[in-house]
Motif scaffolding. Structure first.
Motif, PDB file in Angstrom:
ATOM      1  N   ARG A  62       0.809  -1.235  -0.149  1.00  0.00           N
ATOM      2  CA  ARG A  62      -0.053  -0.150   0.018  1.00  0.00           C
ATOM      3  C   ARG A  62       0.815   1.286  -0.093  1.00  0.00           C
ATOM      4  NH1 ARG A  62      -1.496   2.717   4.200  1.00  0.00           N
ATOM      5  NH2 ARG A  62      -0.765   0.844   5.780  1.00  0.00           N
ATOM      6  N   SER A  63       2.065   1.485   0.643  1.00  0.00           N
ATOM      7  CA  SER A  63       2.875   2.424   0.722  1.00  0.00           C
ATOM      8  C   SER A  63       4.148   2.113   1.153  1.00  0.00           C
ATOM      9  CB  SER A  63       2.293   3.333   1.904  1.00  0.00           C
ATOM     10  OG  SER A  63       2.374   2.752   3.162  1.00  0.00           O
ATOM     11  N   LEU A  64       4.914   3.241   1.087  1.00  0.00           N
ATOM     12  CA  LEU A  64       6.624   3.138   1.509  1.00  0.00           C
ATOM     13  C   LEU A  64       6.545   2.806   3.175  1.00  0.00           C
ATOM     14  CD1 LEU A  64       8.262   6.230  -0.412  1.00  0.00           C
ATOM     15  CD2 LEU A  64       8.946   3.585  -0.384  1.00  0.00           C
ATOM     16  N   GLU A  65       5.510   3.352   3.559  1.00  0.00           N
ATOM     17  CA  GLU A  65       5.780   3.224   5.125  1.00  0.00           C
ATOM     18  C   GLU A  65       5.556   1.504   5.572  1.00  0.00           C
ATOM     19  OE1 GLU A  65       3.944   1.835   9.056  1.00  0.00           O
ATOM     20  OE2 GLU A  65       2.529   2.225   7.091  1.00  0.00           O
ATOM     21  N   VAL A  66       4.749   0.839   4.783  1.00  0.00           N
ATOM     22  CA  VAL A  66       4.499  -0.474   4.828  1.00  0.00           C
ATOM     23  C   VAL A  66       5.609  -1.177   4.589  1.00  0.00           C
ATOM     24  CG1 VAL A  66       3.246  -2.655   4.100  1.00  0.00           C
ATOM     25  CG2 VAL A  66       2.045  -0.433   4.578  1.00  0.00           C
ATOM     26  N   ALA A  67       6.418  -0.674   3.369  1.00  0.00           N
ATOM     27  CA  ALA A  67       7.721  -1.536   2.887  1.00  0.00           C
ATOM     28  C   ALA A  67       8.778  -1.258   4.038  1.00  0.00           C
ATOM     29  CB  ALA A  67       8.165  -0.726   1.666  1.00  0.00           C
ATOM     30  N   LYS A  68       9.007  -0.121   4.598  1.00  0.00           N
ATOM     31  CA  LYS A  68       9.777   0.155   5.547  1.00  0.00           C
ATOM     32  C   LYS A  68       9.742  -0.622   6.829  1.00  0.00           C
ATOM     33  CE  LYS A  68      10.921   4.845   4.145  1.00  0.00           C
ATOM     34  NZ  LYS A  68      10.794   6.346   4.442  1.00  0.00           N
ATOM     35  N   ARG A  69       8.585  -0.955   7.209  1.00  0.00           N
ATOM     36  CA  ARG A  69       8.291  -1.973   8.555  1.00  0.00           C
ATOM     37  C   ARG A  69       8.232  -3.482   8.085  1.00  0.00           C
ATOM     38  NH1 ARG A  69       2.822  -2.828   9.037  1.00  0.00           N
ATOM     39  NH2 ARG A  69       1.541  -1.045   8.294  1.00  0.00           N
ATOM     40  N   LEU A  70       8.564  -3.870   6.820  1.00  0.00           N
ATOM     41  CA  LEU A  70       8.489  -5.217   6.294  1.00  0.00           C
ATOM     42  C   LEU A  70       9.570  -6.133   7.067  1.00  0.00           C
ATOM     43  CD1 LEU A  70       7.105  -7.303   4.202  1.00  0.00           C
ATOM     44  CD2 LEU A  70       9.013  -6.681   3.024  1.00  0.00           C
ATOM     45  N   GLN A  71       9.012  -7.110   7.746  1.00  0.00           N
ATOM     46  CA  GLN A  71      10.039  -8.163   8.599  1.00  0.00           C
ATOM     47  C   GLN A  71       9.272  -9.537   8.315  1.00  0.00           C
ATOM     48  OE1 GLN A  71      13.185  -7.602   9.535  1.00  0.00           O
ATOM     49  NE2 GLN A  71      13.031  -5.340   9.362  1.00  0.00           N
ATOM     50  N   ILE A  72       9.737 -10.049   7.103  1.00  0.00           N
ATOM     51  CA  ILE A  72       9.309 -11.559   6.699  1.00  0.00           C
ATOM     52  C   ILE A  72       9.911 -12.428   7.632  1.00  0.00           C
ATOM     53  CG2 ILE A  72       8.776 -13.230   5.042  1.00  0.00           C
ATOM     54  CD1 ILE A  72       8.817 -10.836   2.749  1.00  0.00           C
ATOM     55  N   ALA A  73       8.876 -13.309   8.515  1.00  0.00           N
ATOM     56  CA  ALA A  73       9.429 -14.487   9.135  1.00  0.00           C
ATOM     57  C   ALA A  73       9.572 -15.617   8.210  1.00  0.00           C
ATOM     58  CB  ALA A  73       8.373 -14.604  10.292  1.00  0.00           C
ATOM     59  N   GLN A  74      10.614 -15.909   7.912  1.00  0.00           N
ATOM     60  CA  GLN A  74      10.901 -16.983   7.015  1.00  0.00           C
ATOM     61  C   GLN A  74      10.294 -18.356   7.195  1.00  0.00           C
ATOM     62  OE1 GLN A  74      12.391 -16.575   3.820  1.00  0.00           O
ATOM     63  NE2 GLN A  74      12.424 -14.500   4.525  1.00  0.00           N
ATOM     64  N   HIS A  75       9.961 -18.737   8.423  1.00  0.00           N
ATOM     65  CA  HIS A  75       9.240 -19.984   8.659  1.00  0.00           C
ATOM     66  C   HIS A  75       7.925 -19.879   7.986  1.00  0.00           C
ATOM     67  CE1 HIS A  75       6.784 -22.725  10.813  1.00  0.00           C
ATOM     68  NE2 HIS A  75       7.594 -23.552  10.831  1.00  0.00           N
ATOM     69  N   ASP A  76       7.410 -18.892   8.286  1.00  0.00           N
ATOM     70  CA  ASP A  76       5.962 -18.765   7.734  1.00  0.00           C
ATOM     71  C   ASP A  76       6.018 -18.398   6.223  1.00  0.00           C
ATOM     72  OD1 ASP A  76       4.875 -18.795  10.163  1.00  0.00           O
ATOM     73  OD2 ASP A  76       4.816 -16.511  10.623  1.00  0.00           O
ATOM     74  N   ALA A  77       6.746 -17.757   5.736  1.00  0.00           N
ATOM     75  CA  ALA A  77       7.181 -17.428   4.208  1.00  0.00           C
ATOM     76  C   ALA A  77       7.324 -18.909   3.442  1.00  0.00           C
ATOM     77  CB  ALA A  77       8.126 -16.369   3.845  1.00  0.00           C
ATOM     78  N   GLN A  78       8.311 -19.517   3.881  1.00  0.00           N
ATOM     79  CA  GLN A  78       8.464 -20.850   3.339  1.00  0.00           C
ATOM     80  C   GLN A  78       7.592 -21.862   3.336  1.00  0.00           C
ATOM     81  OE1 GLN A  78      11.244 -21.176   1.280  1.00  0.00           O
ATOM     82  NE2 GLN A  78      11.695 -19.254   1.869  1.00  0.00           N
TER      83      GLN A  78
END
Length: 297
Positions: free
Chosen positions: A171-187
């Motif tokens: 939605r925004s740059l603000e969302v992008a800046k706080r992105l922290q993907i947990a790899q367990h959930d992502a994988q």
């Protein structure tokens, strides 16, 4: 060692190139890639006849710290740039072809201007294959966001120009800046999908020139965060043109690596034809920063 998609040294995405992998086993290549601990490491298997590589291409393999990849963008651009600087028959060539596991990819070079750092190259990637459009809520959960953090107008979709990425419009740059993907959930999510990795994008901060950047991207995966992802950029520009978010055939600049202090400039184009998107071009600058040797028993 080279910095790829970099406008100055110690920026962009670092790449280690082993320029003579003859005699190395698959296990040794993987171990060396783990030793460098970079996003990718490449291994050149030179021909006994360097002149033949003008027409047949140069055999190159690409490894992350965990696996071999059929294709990746910054290793392709960076390795071709190393050959441009050092190959006995290809030094200074206008174009260099790499024979990758995904097939041949050719990089074209612009002659550097006086006092210009490194070399600027552009690769043409494979015609994009558009995969599944994904449920926003499911993707948001997989990358640690809320559904409302994703763009309400465009669904995430898998795209491949040699390696499949789930393009996730935020939605925004603000969302992008706080992105922290947990790899367990992502994988866990990726393992049941048609995508290999997530590539999250949003519009860059407004600028007053056509030089960009126009889009802001992040790619977090099992090796941490990628400062620049050339393969994903080809998928991204294909998706942007298909979605009407970038002009067909025009230069679109993607910035990446900002949050991890490795700013990268990726230049991308794709053209819309009656039969779909093609002529996917991804380019940027490569700068040599170091050389050395490894000792194996």
């Amino acid at each position: 060692m080279l910095d790829v998609f970099a406008e100055h040294p110690l920026a962009g995405n670092p790449l280690a190139v082993f320029h003579d992998a003859r005699g190395l086993s698959d296990a040794e290549m993987q171990a060396l890639a783990l030793e460098t601990n970079l996003a990718e490491t490449t291994f050149i298997s030179p021909s006994a006849d360097p002149q033949a590589e003008r027409t047949s291409g140069v055999r190159v393999r690409i490894f992350t710290t965990a696996e071999e990849l059929p294709f990746a963008g910054h290793p392709t651009l960076g390795t071709a740039s190393w050959l441009y600087f050092h190959h006995p028959a290809l030094r200074g060539a206008e174009s260099i072809t790499l024979q990758l596991n995904a097939g041949p990819i050719t990089v074209h070079f612009q002659p550097p201007a006086a006092h210009e750092l490194g070399i600027h190259g552009t690769m043409r990637q494979n015609k994009p294959v558009f995969g599944v459009e994904h449920d926003r809520a499911a993707v948001a959960r997989a990358i640690g966001l809320l559904e409302e953090d994703l763009s309400p107008n465009h669904a995430p979709q898998t795209v491949s120009t040699g390696l499949p990425f789930c393009i996730v419009p935020l939605r925004s740059l603000e969302v992008a800046k706080r992105l922290q993907i947990a790899q367990h959930d992502a994988q866990a999510w990726l393992s049941t999908s048609d995508a290999k990795f997530f590539y999250c994008i949003t519009r860059a901060a407004q600028n007053k020139t056509n030089a960009g950047p126009h889009w802001h991207a992040r790619m977090q995966f099992y090796n941490g965060e990628d400062p620049a992802t050339g393969s994903a950029s080809g998928c991204c520009i294909s998706w942007l043109v298909k979605s009407g978010l970038a002009p067909s055939g025009a230069l679109t600049v993607i910035e990446q690596g900002i949050e991890i202090h490795r700013p990268s400039r990726i230049e991308a184009r794709a053209t819309k034809f009656e039969n779909g998107i093609d002529e996917v071009l991804v380019g940027g600058r490569t700068i040599q920063v170091a050389d050395g040797s490894f000792s194996l028993p």
